[in-house]
Design a protein around this motif. Structure first.
Motif, PDB file in Angstrom:
ATOM      1  N   TRP A  34      27.630  37.282  47.625  1.00  0.00           N
ATOM      2  CA  TRP A  34      27.617  38.620  47.032  1.00  0.00           C
ATOM      3  C   TRP A  34      28.230  39.654  47.980  1.00  0.00           C
ATOM      4  O   TRP A  34      29.043  40.488  47.572  1.00  0.00           O
ATOM      5  N   VAL A  35      27.859  39.591  49.253  1.00  0.00           N
ATOM      6  CA  VAL A  35      28.376  40.552  50.238  1.00  0.00           C
ATOM      7  C   VAL A  35      29.886  40.397  50.397  1.00  0.00           C
ATOM      8  O   VAL A  35      30.617  41.392  50.507  1.00  0.00           O
ATOM      9  N   VAL A  36      30.353  39.161  50.396  1.00  0.00           N
ATOM     10  CA  VAL A  36      31.788  38.910  50.578  1.00  0.00           C
ATOM     11  C   VAL A  36      32.581  39.310  49.332  1.00  0.00           C
ATOM     12  O   VAL A  36      33.663  39.909  49.433  1.00  0.00           O
ATOM     13  N   LEU A  37      32.068  39.004  48.150  1.00  0.00           N
ATOM     14  CA  LEU A  37      32.834  39.196  46.919  1.00  0.00           C
ATOM     15  C   LEU A  37      32.712  40.588  46.322  1.00  0.00           C
ATOM     16  O   LEU A  37      33.622  41.036  45.602  1.00  0.00           O
ATOM     17  N   ALA A  38      31.606  41.288  46.577  1.00  0.00           N
ATOM     18  CA  ALA A  38      31.384  42.599  45.954  1.00  0.00           C
ATOM     19  C   ALA A  38      32.533  43.586  46.188  1.00  0.00           C
ATOM     20  O   ALA A  38      32.937  44.299  45.255  1.00  0.00           O
ATOM     21  N   PRO A  39      33.101  43.668  47.404  1.00  0.00           N
ATOM     22  CA  PRO A  39      34.216  44.610  47.594  1.00  0.00           C
ATOM     23  C   PRO A  39      35.459  44.277  46.766  1.00  0.00           C
ATOM     24  O   PRO A  39      36.324  45.149  46.571  1.00  0.00           O
ATOM     25  N   PHE A  40      35.564  43.030  46.300  1.00  0.00           N
ATOM     26  CA  PHE A  40      36.737  42.603  45.537  1.00  0.00           C
ATOM     27  C   PHE A  40      36.455  42.544  44.041  1.00  0.00           C
ATOM     28  O   PHE A  40      37.214  41.915  43.297  1.00  0.00           O
ATOM     29  N   ASP A  41      35.392  43.197  43.609  1.00  0.00           N
ATOM     30  CA  ASP A  41      35.001  43.122  42.204  1.00  0.00           C
ATOM     31  C   ASP A  41      36.102  43.653  41.284  1.00  0.00           C
ATOM     32  O   ASP A  41      36.358  43.092  40.217  1.00  0.00           O
ATOM     33  N   LEU A  49      36.861  37.916  35.832  1.00  0.00           N
ATOM     34  CA  LEU A  49      35.707  37.481  36.607  1.00  0.00           C
ATOM     35  C   LEU A  49      34.978  38.685  37.178  1.00  0.00           C
ATOM     36  O   LEU A  49      35.485  39.806  37.134  1.00  0.00           O
ATOM     37  N   SER A  50      33.787  38.442  37.714  1.00  0.00           N
ATOM     38  CA  SER A  50      33.055  39.505  38.406  1.00  0.00           C
ATOM     39  C   SER A  50      32.401  38.904  39.642  1.00  0.00           C
ATOM     40  O   SER A  50      32.082  37.703  39.677  1.00  0.00           O
ATOM     41  N   ALA A  51      32.191  39.740  40.649  1.00  0.00           N
ATOM     42  CA  ALA A  51      31.572  39.274  41.894  1.00  0.00           C
ATOM     43  C   ALA A  51      30.165  38.745  41.636  1.00  0.00           C
ATOM     44  O   ALA A  51      29.740  37.758  42.243  1.00  0.00           O
ATOM     45  N   PHE A  52      29.447  39.377  40.722  1.00  0.00           N
ATOM     46  CA  PHE A  52      28.072  38.977  40.428  1.00  0.00           C
ATOM     47  C   PHE A  52      28.028  37.563  39.857  1.00  0.00           C
ATOM     48  O   PHE A  52      27.288  36.703  40.333  1.00  0.00           O
ATOM     49  N   VAL A  53      28.846  37.331  38.829  1.00  0.00           N
ATOM     50  CA  VAL A  53      28.852  36.006  38.182  1.00  0.00           C
ATOM     51  C   VAL A  53      29.358  34.938  39.140  1.00  0.00           C
ATOM     52  O   VAL A  53      28.803  33.834  39.226  1.00  0.00           O
ATOM     53  N   LEU A  54      30.404  35.260  39.883  1.00  0.00           N
ATOM     54  CA  LEU A  54      30.971  34.280  40.814  1.00  0.00           C
ATOM     55  C   LEU A  54      29.966  33.916  41.908  1.00  0.00           C
ATOM     56  O   LEU A  54      29.890  32.757  42.339  1.00  0.00           O
ATOM     57  N   SER A  55      29.163  34.886  42.348  1.00  0.00           N
ATOM     58  CA  SER A  55      28.119  34.608  43.342  1.00  0.00           C
ATOM     59  C   SER A  55      27.098  33.628  42.792  1.00  0.00           C
ATOM     60  O   SER A  55      26.654  32.704  43.488  1.00  0.00           O
TER      61      SER A  55
END
Length: 214
Positions: A34-41, A49-55
C-alpha cells in the motif's frame, strides 16, 4: 487492588508475546504494498487498476503461496497424495479465480467484502467442528499440541469463533465509515489482532489454560 491489576495486565501481555512470524508477515506485505503503490494510484487508474485493489491482490497471492505447501503437507498426512493434490488444485484454482475477479472489477468494496467472507467462512467452519466434526476440529485445535482434553479443545475453538465474530463486526463498521486508509491499516493488523484477542480471551476465560499456555 492496583497490584492485582498490574499482575493481570502482565499476564495478558505475557500470553500474547512473542507474536509468531506467521501472524506478522501478511500485514507487513499488505502495508508495504500500500505504501509503495499509493503514490502511483493516478498512474494505475489509467490502466484500470487502483493501488488499494492491487495491494489486496499482492497479499492474497503471498498468503496463497505461503500457506499452500503447509496445507498440502497437513492434508497429505490424513489423505492419499492423489486426493490431497486434487483438493489443493481446487483451492489454488479458487484463489486464482478470486484474484482475477478482483483485478477485473477493480472494486475496493469487493476487496473489503472478501475479508468479511473470509471471517464468516472461518467462523462457520469452526462451528461445524464444534457441532461434532472431529476432522474439522482437529484443524483448529490439533490433538498433537500437548495433552489437550476435549473440553479444552472446544473452549479454544469457541474463543476463536467469538474473536472472528467481533472482528467481522469491526470490519463492517470500518467499511461503513468509508476511509480506505483506515481500513487497510486494520486489515494489515488483522492477524495480529486475531492472535492477541484469542490469547487474551483464553487467559481471561480459562485461567489455567490449555497445556501450551500453562
Amino acid at each position: 487492588m492496583l497490584m492485582r491489576f498490574f499482575i493481570h495486565l502482565y499476564g495478558l501481555i505475557s500470553v500474547i508475546w512473542p507474536v509468531p512470524l506467521r501472524v506478522v508477515w501478511p500485514g507487513v506485505v499488505l502495508l508495504g504494498a500500500w505504501v509503495v503503490l499509493a503514490p502511483f494510484d493516478a498512474v494505475l487508474s489509467r490502466y484500470g487498476l487502483s493501488a488499494f485493489v492491487l495491494s489486496q491482490v499482492i497479499v492474497l497471492s503471498a498468503l496463497m503461496w505461503g500457506n499452500l505447501p503447509a496445507a498440502l503437507a497437513r492434508l497429505g498426512k490424513r489423505e492419499s497424495s492423489a486426493y490431497a493434490t486434487k483438493m489443493m488444485t481446487y483451492i489454488l484454482g479458487f484463489h486464482v479465480g478470486l484474484i482475477g475477479l478482483l483485478l477485473w472489477l477493480n472494486e475496493p468494496l469487493l476487496c473489503q467484502r472478501v475479508l468479511t467472507g473470509g471471517l464468516l467462512l472461518r467462523g462457520f467452519t469452526m462451528m461445524i467442528g464444534l457441532a461434532g466434526d472431529r476432522e474439522v476440529m482437529d484443524n483448529f485445535a490439533p490433538k498433537g499440541e500437548g495433552e489437550w482434553t476435549d473440553s479444552q479443545r472446544r473452549h479454544y475453538v469457541m474463543v476463536k469463533v467469538m474473536v472472528s465474530i467481533c472482528l467481522l463486526a469491526v470490519n463492517e463498521a470500518l467499511i461503513a465509515q468509508g476511509s480506505l486508509s483506515i481500513w487497510i491499516t486494520f486489515a494489515a493488523f488483522l492477524w495480529i489482532l486475531l492472535h492477541a484477542f484469542e490469547c487474551m480471551l483464553l487467559y481471561l476465560t480459562y485461567p489455567v489454560g490449555p497445556p501450551d499456555r500453562q
